[in-house]
Design a protein around this motif. Structure first.
Motif, PDB file in Angstrom:
ATOM      1  N   PRO A   1      19.504   0.703  13.409  1.00 54.36           N
ATOM      2  CA  PRO A   1      18.688   0.402  14.519  1.00 54.36           C
ATOM      3  C   PRO A   1      18.446  -1.066  14.248  1.00 54.36           C
ATOM      4  CG  PRO A   1      17.618   1.853  12.780  1.00 54.36           C
ATOM      5  CD  PRO A   1      18.949   1.698  12.524  1.00 54.36           C
TER       6      PRO A   1
ATOM      7  N   PRO B   1       3.986  -2.557   1.863  1.00 56.51           N
ATOM      8  CA  PRO B   1       5.054  -3.290   1.005  1.00 56.51           C
ATOM      9  C   PRO B   1       5.517  -4.464   1.549  1.00 56.51           C
ATOM     10  CG  PRO B   1       5.847  -1.374   2.565  1.00 56.51           C
ATOM     11  CD  PRO B   1       4.464  -1.246   2.824  1.00 56.51           C
TER      12      PRO B   1
ATOM     13  N   HIS C   1      15.474   6.673  11.209  1.00 56.61           N
ATOM     14  CA  HIS C   1      16.340   6.577  10.104  1.00 56.61           C
ATOM     15  C   HIS C   1      15.569   5.839   8.688  1.00 56.61           C
ATOM     16  CE1 HIS C   1      19.753   7.859  12.332  1.00 56.61           C
ATOM     17  NE2 HIS C   1      19.404   7.099  13.051  1.00 56.61           N
ATOM     18  N   HIS C   2      14.628   4.862   9.012  1.00 62.70           N
ATOM     19  CA  HIS C   2      14.204   4.406   7.663  1.00 62.70           C
ATOM     20  C   HIS C   2      13.223   5.452   7.103  1.00 62.70           C
ATOM     21  CE1 HIS C   2      15.862   0.398   7.568  1.00 62.70           C
ATOM     22  NE2 HIS C   2      15.832   0.430   8.869  1.00 62.70           N
TER      23      HIS C   2
ATOM     24  N   LEU D   1       7.410  -7.465  -0.393  1.00 64.70           N
ATOM     25  CA  LEU D   1       8.704  -7.920   0.241  1.00 64.70           C
ATOM     26  C   LEU D   1       8.927  -9.106   0.965  1.00 64.70           C
ATOM     27  CD1 LEU D   1       9.921  -4.293   1.105  1.00 64.70           C
ATOM     28  CD2 LEU D   1      10.686  -5.513  -0.486  1.00 64.70           C
TER      29      LEU D   1
ATOM     30  N   ARG E   1      25.540   6.788  15.182  1.00 73.47           N
ATOM     31  CA  ARG E   1      25.135   5.414  15.830  1.00 73.47           C
ATOM     32  C   ARG E   1      24.957   4.700  14.516  1.00 73.47           C
ATOM     33  NH1 ARG E   1      24.082   3.681  20.881  1.00 73.47           N
ATOM     34  NH2 ARG E   1      24.756   5.617  22.011  1.00 73.47           N
TER      35      ARG E   1
ATOM     36  N   SER F   1      23.951   5.989   8.534  1.00 70.32           N
ATOM     37  CA  SER F   1      23.668   5.190  10.002  1.00 70.32           C
ATOM     38  C   SER F   1      23.255   4.007   9.474  1.00 70.32           C
ATOM     39  CB  SER F   1      22.535   5.970  10.743  1.00 70.32           C
ATOM     40  OG  SER F   1      23.050   7.123  11.069  1.00 70.32           O
ATOM     41  N   LEU F   2      22.465   3.715   8.523  1.00 72.11           N
ATOM     42  CA  LEU F   2      21.832   2.267   8.079  1.00 72.11           C
ATOM     43  C   LEU F   2      22.923   1.212   7.729  1.00 72.11           C
ATOM     44  CD1 LEU F   2      18.547   3.644   6.523  1.00 72.11           C
ATOM     45  CD2 LEU F   2      18.930   2.375   8.979  1.00 72.11           C
TER      46      LEU F   2
ATOM     47  N   ARG G   1      14.673   4.773  16.651  1.00 68.36           N
ATOM     48  CA  ARG G   1      15.417   4.955  15.857  1.00 68.36           C
ATOM     49  C   ARG G   1      15.169   4.165  14.272  1.00 68.36           C
ATOM     50  NH1 ARG G   1      20.512   3.187  16.500  1.00 68.36           N
ATOM     51  NH2 ARG G   1      21.410   4.712  15.216  1.00 68.36           N
ATOM     52  N   GLN G   2      14.361   3.472  14.321  1.00 65.48           N
ATOM     53  CA  GLN G   2      14.269   2.566  13.170  1.00 65.48           C
ATOM     54  C   GLN G   2      13.136   3.556  12.305  1.00 65.48           C
ATOM     55  OE1 GLN G   2      13.363  -1.708  13.324  1.00 65.48           O
ATOM     56  NE2 GLN G   2      11.347  -1.382  11.978  1.00 65.48           N
TER      57      GLN G   2
ATOM     58  N   ARG H   1      10.569   1.727   3.534  1.00 60.76           N
ATOM     59  CA  ARG H   1       9.018   2.352   3.891  1.00 60.76           C
ATOM     60  C   ARG H   1       8.481   1.028   5.051  1.00 60.76           C
ATOM     61  NH1 ARG H   1       5.602   2.822  -0.735  1.00 60.76           N
ATOM     62  NH2 ARG H   1       6.437   4.994  -0.929  1.00 60.76           N
ATOM     63  N   LEU H   2       8.923  -0.241   4.514  1.00 59.75           N
ATOM     64  CA  LEU H   2       8.608  -1.369   5.345  1.00 59.75           C
ATOM     65  C   LEU H   2       8.844  -1.209   6.738  1.00 59.75           C
ATOM     66  CD1 LEU H   2       7.430  -4.335   5.536  1.00 59.75           C
ATOM     67  CD2 LEU H   2       9.950  -4.966   4.744  1.00 59.75           C
ATOM     68  N   PHE H   3      10.158  -0.491   6.876  1.00 63.50           N
ATOM     69  CA  PHE H   3      10.597  -0.611   8.366  1.00 63.50           C
ATOM     70  C   PHE H   3      10.196   0.462   9.145  1.00 63.50           C
ATOM     71  CE2 PHE H   3      13.556  -3.982   6.819  1.00 63.50           C
ATOM     72  CZ  PHE H   3      14.021  -4.606   8.131  1.00 63.50           C
TER      73      PHE H   3
ATOM     74  N   ARG I   1       5.952  -7.252  11.204  1.00 56.58           N
ATOM     75  CA  ARG I   1       4.656  -7.818  11.359  1.00 56.58           C
ATOM     76  C   ARG I   1       4.312  -8.573  10.089  1.00 56.58           C
ATOM     77  NH1 ARG I   1       3.969  -3.536  14.275  1.00 56.58           N
ATOM     78  NH2 ARG I   1       3.083  -2.479  12.458  1.00 56.58           N
TER      79      ARG I   1
ATOM     80  N   LEU J   1      13.577   1.046  18.261  1.00 57.86           N
ATOM     81  CA  LEU J   1      12.341   1.029  17.459  1.00 57.86           C
ATOM     82  C   LEU J   1      11.988   2.609  17.157  1.00 57.86           C
ATOM     83  CD1 LEU J   1      10.020  -0.976  16.695  1.00 57.86           C
ATOM     84  CD2 LEU J   1       8.765   0.072  18.997  1.00 57.86           C
TER      85      LEU J   1
ATOM     86  N   LYS K   1      10.683   1.017  -1.019  1.00 56.44           N
ATOM     87  CA  LYS K   1       9.869   0.165  -0.504  1.00 56.44           C
ATOM     88  C   LYS K   1      10.421  -0.680   0.852  1.00 56.44           C
ATOM     89  CE  LYS K   1       7.262  -1.775  -4.349  1.00 56.44           C
ATOM     90  NZ  LYS K   1       7.383  -2.890  -5.469  1.00 56.44           N
ATOM     91  N   THR K   2      11.626  -0.884   0.568  1.00 63.79           N
ATOM     92  CA  THR K   2      12.336  -1.442   1.753  1.00 63.79           C
ATOM     93  C   THR K   2      12.455  -0.707   3.119  1.00 63.79           C
ATOM     94  OG1 THR K   2      13.840  -2.437   0.216  1.00 63.79           O
ATOM     95  CG2 THR K   2      14.499  -3.025   2.448  1.00 63.79           C
TER      96      THR K   2
ATOM     97  N   ARG L   1       7.334   1.996   8.540  1.00 65.96           N
ATOM     98  CA  ARG L   1       5.838   1.894   8.930  1.00 65.96           C
ATOM     99  C   ARG L   1       5.674   0.871   9.945  1.00 65.96           C
ATOM    100  NH1 ARG L   1       2.397   4.277   5.174  1.00 65.96           N
ATOM    101  NH2 ARG L   1       0.748   3.111   5.736  1.00 65.96           N
ATOM    102  N   GLN L   2       6.492  -0.070   9.854  1.00 60.69           N
ATOM    103  CA  GLN L   2       6.548  -1.194  10.932  1.00 60.69           C
ATOM    104  C   GLN L   2       6.647  -0.314  12.190  1.00 60.69           C
ATOM    105  OE1 GLN L   2       5.871  -4.754  10.895  1.00 60.69           O
ATOM    106  NE2 GLN L   2       5.085  -4.765   8.948  1.00 60.69           N
TER     107      GLN L   2
END
Lengths: 205, 1172
Positions: free
Chosen positions: A15, A97, B410-411, A101, A12, B456-457, B406-407, B356-358, A22, B404, B353-354, B360-361
């Motif tokens: 995503p 972060p 993978h992140h 960012l 895949r 995947s990313l 999957r984000q 982690r941002l995705f 947010r 969501l 950091k990048t 955690r969100q």
């Protein structure tokens, strides 16, 4: 444990969630009114400034507004707990972060103009323009690489490797039309002159 | 110190010589050569070799430290110096270097402290004073404070360079007062004759110069030099105030125009544009900021901050399509940096950091305070006021948006992978303290599998990076030694934090496995989740969980509590007690089994398949759950349920028997459920039903696995080109073929959102109706829907007609029917279907498309017919294409519109016959009644396809004004093709004649061509070759001069350009070859004539030319001598000697012996016949 080979192995791609990232408008930096890129000194100064203002208000209005001031100071304490010192700030930034960012940042090229980097550049500039044996606080300075000087023996060894090797000649590519000609040789001179001349050879003695 | 310029030494040769001779200086040479090595890796390997050769010499360590610091690895350099300091605590040099590195790292205060201590401990080490003064210069806000530091420093010729360094810094770092101070000390401390005196004056001049003057100074500095960099730094200082940014940009733009060869100006320009972008973004003008950032990115794509700024701005702009692409681009850039060797903590920290941002969100709830986030988890309020809340899997959000989850997967995995990398090289550390080598290997493999998320990313770069990292983990695992005691300190904070991060992720996975019930369309996500569980398993450490539970004053997050509860329930182990390997495996496998049972239910509920097929699919998951957890009665109960539904009674009995063996007697609910199943089985047996046996070869991926790869490829392509309609069309069809109809509809909606030109928008909407139609058709007849996607329209047509009889058709189905009718060549019927669809359609955006179709069915049919004809042409069945095209006329209301397409078919046929392998197309009768009928007939009677194409296109241009432009363009193309075919034929004949060296015939052939064809560049080239071959050098030169003058900018002329470049060499050689031939034929005059126009390109050729000329003169001299004309002979021979004389030195150098030999021979001839 689960054997992945038994399962579906589908490739895949990245995503793409429909939910946007947010943007936390209540983060510590926003609450303090500074950029997430502000230096530790700027943050400390801002907290001190706001705290001073709050205290001033408290002193001026005495008991009447003490509740508000207390609340303000409590808020500033919370901010200080989050980003007040380097270590706390590092942990806070790791946890959140998005603050850094999602802030538009200056180019990395700006770092070159920081004072300490400029100082390093000046030494390198002099290193470029002065002879190799000049002592300079540069990481390329030969004197730092040879703090005890270069031994005479070493110099004599190196002296024999200062001339470059001759460059090998490169032959031109043959062109399809460029047939190799059979060149005339000096040996042909006599014979050809004989052929070109119908008269018999007149040899002078 | 030394007059020898070490920069000029051939270090490789010196090292090879020292190695060969076994010189005792080898180690010294090796480490010193690192200063001059052109590549980092070479230098590093030489330093390592020096250490190995001379391990106890601290000089090599000092050089290593300087080397690493020079390349920016200051931490490594400091670590080396710290070790050295322990070994040689009394050395002032080590301290001095530590201070210098602190200064270069921006820690001026530390540097000043070190220098001050050094001055105290080693007063004789006077360099420390200069270091202190420099640190002070960096720190000081006003230079007047520096006076007391400068006054104590030594002076004299030995210190001139250090004084110059210091004074230049005073002037340039303090441009207000510094120059005056620097000038004051310059006179006192540095001799005016010294080289550094002038340099300090330059620095002072730069510090005092205005922006305009600095522009003048810049011109004197070499591009890329440090001088240039300093002048520009001074320029930047002139524009420090934010309001000066605009002026700065204008000034820099002017400078860039003046100095286009200076990359430093480009960097400076971009830096100021970025400054402007920062200000604009802070004011909320994100679009304007984005424009500037995009501009910087186009000029400096290597600077990651521009990628990051771009992604941030798209996020702030809430641009759904672009923001994902921008973040992906940032990740791609970061991965590329790592692949190129940027393996420093800073780069990895940014990547972490990048991700982690995705991660955690996507997770949603990151703290108890944050309860309203839309993520994988949601906060559930307690039932009563004051009752604590709970965290649960957010089913609704995942169903609405499976990406969501999957984000998060993978992140999250990517973040963990890079965090491991940040732990450094030590295997025990980076694998988080494995118990033994097996454990290490297991963890390394798990990390390697986790790294696949990078692919995947970011498909290409991620794959490469995953491979690179996997190699690293495996090599680390191979270096782990079994030990009874921990190899690393227990209080390693970074390791503990990463262990805890793994635990938190595992707790989240536990919660999802226990709670999540994936929908049928989310099974692939569940598989990815299972893979995540598998790769996290080796890092699950009950000890860390116990430590977290024991942590005083810490409220354990809910997922961790769930995990602790699960372990206790499955293993019956109390807190603080370690788990045996078996119990640990049981606890983890129970999680996977739980999710697999949920997946089985979901697969069963998948309405796309018939009942027994559904059971078969469900049982495949149950079997996997059994493998995971063979002792789970719930799994057996679930198996029994499915098996009964599928009428696999025998197996259902067996499953129930297993269930009874495993179930606890107090589990009344399960026993009750099992009793009901047994009841059903008894009834069925009474009815005499024996059931059937289950198929074991169920392919879980069917039917979409076949198309998975193509879809992935298309997804990647669409990532790169999100506005490409044809990619969306392919994607929708591929998804439909894979029976992923919902996704097909989603992608068609994306096409509508991204393809915004009018024509594309209409096509995208049509695609959306088509996708909806396929989906609707699939509900009644999945097979027909898939066949439609493959391109077989007939089954779909029948199925839709059948469905229409059963119930009132939907507009999307009618649209699909219309498409089928168009494909079958029935535009009238299609017209009716589209009309009905337009009447039924309630969506405005779709109705527009249907109305357009109804109003102009010809247009829709033309597109279909065009596509069919193109397909036929692509498959090289030209005759079939012509037949099909001829039949189209009769089906159109306005057949004139088809003329241009008909011409195109013949043009395609002409192209297909370029290689001469195919005869002219067979033209069927064209049943048509139109005023231009006769014209068409005469066009079709032409003898070649290209002529037919030309004639029909000309007719189309006249008869059908709307397509006149296309028709004229096609006619032009046909004309050009005709000319090219003729030129090709001529080329082939001329080349044959050239090979056979029949130059005159070749020239005659070329002369006979039409002027337009003869001007074809390759034919010109052949003509030149023919002229050269025919010894017509002057004519060849003239032709080449004309060709060169005529311009040759087009790409098709590149071959000729190359020829023109090589022509002088070729012509010279040819002249020389002919001259030699003529000389061999004893024709010196003709040879001399040929050589008259020769111009040599290098000294060697000049010598050869002189040789030929001398030979011709000598031959003439010999002949004259033979004729007794001694005076004339002597003159000729002397002329020959004059020809050679200037080239003798060159000939000797180039070893052209025949030249010196000829000279000697002529000379001796002249001397021996001195009297003649």
């Amino acid at each position: 444990m689960v054997d992945s080979s038994a399962g579906i192995s589908r490739t895949r791609n990245r995503p793409r969630a429909k939910v946007f990232l947010r943007i936390d408008l209540e983060n510590a930096y926003a609450r303090l009114g500074v950029s997430p890129l502000a230096s530790a000194e700027e943050i400390a100064a801002r907290i001190t400034e706001l705290r001073g203002k709050a205290m001033k208000v408290a002193r001026a209005k005495a008991q009447r507004t003490f509740g508000d001031v207390e609340e303000e100071i409590h808020r500033l304490d919370q901010i200080h707990d989050d980003i007040g010192d380097e270590n706390k700030r590092r942990i806070y930034d790791e946890q959140h972060p998005q603050n850094i960012l999602l802030t538009v940042q200056p180019s990395l090229a700006e770092q070159v103009w920081q004072r300490h980097r400029k100082a390093a550049s000046i030494s390198e500039w002099l290193c470029e323009n002065l002879s190799e044996d000049a002592f300079l606080p540069s990481l390329r300075c030969l004197r730092l690489w040879n703090p005890n000087g270069l031994a005479g023996e070493l110099l004599s060894v190196l002296s024999s490797f200062t001339d470059g090797e001759p460059i090998a000649a490169v032959e031109d590519n043959a062109h399809p039309m460029d047939e190799p000609a059979i060149p005339v040789s000096p040996d042909d001179l006599e014979r050809l002159s004989e052929e070109s001349c119908q008269c018999p050879t007149t040899t002078r003695s | 110190m030394t007059a020898l310029r070490l920069r000029e030494v051939d270090w490789t040769a010196a090292l090879e010589s020292a190695q060969r001779e076994g010189s005792p200086l080898l180690a010294n040479l090796l480490s010193l050569s690192a200063l001059y090595a052109s590549e980092f890796d070479i230098a590093r390997s030489r330093l390592s070799a020096a250490r190995r050769a001379d391990p106890f010499n601290p000089l090599h360590e000092v050089r290593r430290a300087l080397f690493f610091a020079r390349f920016g690895e200051l931490a490594t350099a400091v670590a080396i110096l710290d070790r050295l300091k322990d070994l040689i605590p009394t050395s002032p040099l080590i301290e001095y270097l530590r201070g210098l590195l602190a200064l270069r790292a921006g820690r001026a205060e530390q540097a000043r402290r070190i220098a001050t201590e050094l001055e105290a401990s080693h007063p004789e080490f006077l360099y420390a004073g200069f270091l202190r003064a420099e640190a002070q210069t960096v720190l000081a806000t006003k230079p007047s404070a520096l006076k007391k530091h400068l006054g104590t420093l030594p002076s004299g010729p030995a210190w001139d360079s250090l004084w110059a360094d210091l004074l230049a810094k005073v002037a340039l770092l303090h441009p207000l007062d510094g120059p005056a101070l620097a000038r004051e000390y310059l006179g006192k401390k540095i001799s005016p004759d010294a080289a550094m005196h002038g340099l300090v004056l330059s620095a002072i001049a730069w510090a005092l110069a205005s922006a305009e003057e600095l522009a003048g100074h810049l011109a004197k500095e070499a591009p890329g030099s440090r001088g240039e960099s300093l002048v520009l730094a001074c320029l930047v200082e002139r524009f420090e105030r934010p309001e000066d940014t605009e002026v700065a940009v204008k000034t820099i733009v002017t400078l860039r125009r003046l100095h286009p060869d200076r990359p430093a100006l480009r960097r400076l320009h971009n830096a100021f544009l970025t400054r402007r972008a920062v200000v604009l973004a802070s004011q909320g003008s994100h679009e304007q900021a984005l424009r500037l950032v995009e501009r910087c990115l186009s000029e400096q794509p290597q600077d990651f901050i521009h990628h990051q700024n771009r992604a941030a701005l798209f996020t702030l702009l809430r641009d759904q399509g672009c923001y994902h692409a921008a973040w992906a681009e940032l990740n791609r850039h970061q991965y590329r940096l790592v692949l190129l060797g940027a393996c420093d903590p800073l780069t990895f920290g940014q990547i972490v950091k990048t991700h982690r941002l995705f991660a955690r969100q996507a997770r949603g709830i990151t703290s108890a305070a944050e309860r309203s986030g839309r993520g994988v988890f949601r906060y559930v309020e307690g039932n009563e006021p004051g009752e604590p809340g709970w965290v649960a899997v957010n089913h609704d959000e995942i169903t609405a948006d499976p990406d969501l989850l999957r984000q998060w997967i993978h992140h999250g995995r990517a973040e963990l992978v890079f965090r491991h990398y940040l732990l450094g090289d030590k295997p025990y550390r980076l694998l988080l303290g494995p118990g033994d080598r097996d454990d290490a290997h297991e963890r390394a493999e798990a990390l390697a599998a986790s790294a696949e998320s990078l692919a995947s990313l970011i498909p290409e770069e991620g794959t490469e990076l995953a491979r690179l990292l996997a190699g690293r983990w495996r090599s680390a695992a191979a270096r782990v030694r079994t030990s009874y005691a921990p190899a690393e300190p227990a209080d390693d904070l970074d390791v503990e934090q990463l262990k805890r991060a793994h635990l938190e992720v595992f707790a989240d996975l536990c919660l999802i496995c226990l709670q999540w019930r994936p929908e049928p369309g989310e099974l692939y996500v569940a598989e990815e989740l299972l893979e995540f569980v598998r790769t996290e398993t080796p890092f699950f450490d009950k000890g860390v969980l116990d430590r977290v539970e024991r942590q005083a004053g810490y409220e354990m997050p809910i997922p961790l509590r769930v995990l602790a509860g699960h372990i206790k329930r499955v293993t019956a182990t109390e807190q603080g007690r370690p788990l045996t390997p078996e119990l640990r495996a049981a606890a983890i496998n129970a999680l996977a089994a739980s999710l697999l049972i949920h997946m089985a239910s979901s697969a069963y509920e998948d309405s796309r398949l018939g009942s027994r097929d559904s059971v078969n699919r469900a049982m495949a998951y149950v079997d996997r759950a059994r493998e995971c957890n063979p002792a789970d009665p719930e799994v057996e109960l679930a198996a029994a349920r499915f098996l009964v539904v599928g009428e696999f009674f025998e197996e259902a009995h067996i499953a129930l028997e297993r269930f009874h063996r495993l179930v606890k007697r107090d589990d009344q609910d399960s026993l009750l459920a099992a009793g009901k199943i047994e009841e059903i089985l008894r009834e069925r047996r009474k009815e005499g039903e024996t059931g059937t046996r289950r198929r074991r070869d169920v392919d879980l991926e069917a039917p979409d696995a076949i198309h998975g790869a193509g879809i992935s490829e298309l997804e990647r392509d669409l990532d790169r080109s999100p506005g490409s309609l044809c990619l969306y069309e392919k994607m929708v069809l591929e998804l439909a073929m894979a029976a992923r109809f919902d996704e097909a509809v989603q992608w068609s909606d994306r096409a509508v959102a991204h393809c915004l030109s009018r024509a594309e928008q209409m096509s995208a909407r049509a695609l959306a109706i088509e996708a909806l139609g396929i989906k609707t058709l699939a509900q009644g007849n999945p097979q027909a829907a898939r066949l439609y996607a493959v391109g077989a329209h007939q089954p779909a047509r029948k199925a839709i007609e059948g469905l229409s009889e059963e119930r009132p058709p939907e507009y999307s189905l009618l649209y699909l029917l219309g498409r089928c009718q168009l494909a079958a060549g029935a535009p009238d019927q299609a017209h009716k279907s589209f009309g009905r669809a337009a009447e039924l359609c309630t969506r405005q955006s779709h109705r527009t498309v249907l109305r357009i179709l109804t109003e102009d069915i010809d247009n829709a049919y033309l597109a279909v017919a065009r596509s069919a004809v193109n397909t036929a042409l692509q498959e090289r069945s030209v005759d079939e294409a012509v037949q099909e095209a001829a039949a189209v006329f009769a089906r159109l209301k306005e057949p004139t519109a088809w003329l241009v397409d008909f011409a195109r078919v013949f043009y395609g046929a002409a192209l297909a016959s370029v290689d001469g392998a195919r005869p002219t197309a067979i033209v069927p009768p064209v049943p048509i009644d139109a005023p231009w009928q006769e014209h068409l007939a005469s066009a079709l009677a032409s003898r070649s396809d290209v002529e037919r194409a030309f004639a029909i296109a000309t007719l189309a241009a006249e008869a059908h004004p709307p397509s006149a432009r296309q028709a004229r363009a096609l006619a032009d193309r046909a004309k050009t093709l005709k000319r090219q075919l003729a030129a090709g034929e001529a080329l082939s004949s001329a080349a044959r004649l050239l090979r056979e060296r029949r130059f005159d015939e070749m020239l005659a052939l070329l002369d006979g061509l039409e002027s337009a064809i003869a001007a074809e560049p390759r034919l010109l080239r052949l003509r030149v070759l023919a002229l050269l071959g025919a010894d017509r050098f002057d004519a060849a030169d003239t032709l080449v001069a004309q060709a060169a003058y005529g311009g040759s900018g087009s790409s098709e002329m590149s071959e000729v350009n190359e020829f023109l470049r090589d022509y002088p060499t070729l012509a010279f050689r040819q002249r020389l070859a002919v001259a030699h031939r003529l000389l061999r034929e004893a024709k010196p005059e003709e040879a001399t004539s040929v050589l008259r126009g020769a111009s040599p390109l290098d000294p060697r050729n000049a010598a050869e030319l002189a040789y030929c000329r001398a030979f011709a003169a000598a031959l003439e001299g010999y002949r004259l001598r033979r004729q007794g004309r001694d005076a004339a002979a002597r003159a000729s021979l002397l002329a020959a000697l004059e020809q050679i004389e200037p080239h003798l030195g060159q000939a000797e150098k180039n070893d052209q012996k025949h030249i010196t030999e000829l000279y000697n021979r002529i000379e001796s001839e002249v001397e021996s016949h001195g009297g003649f």
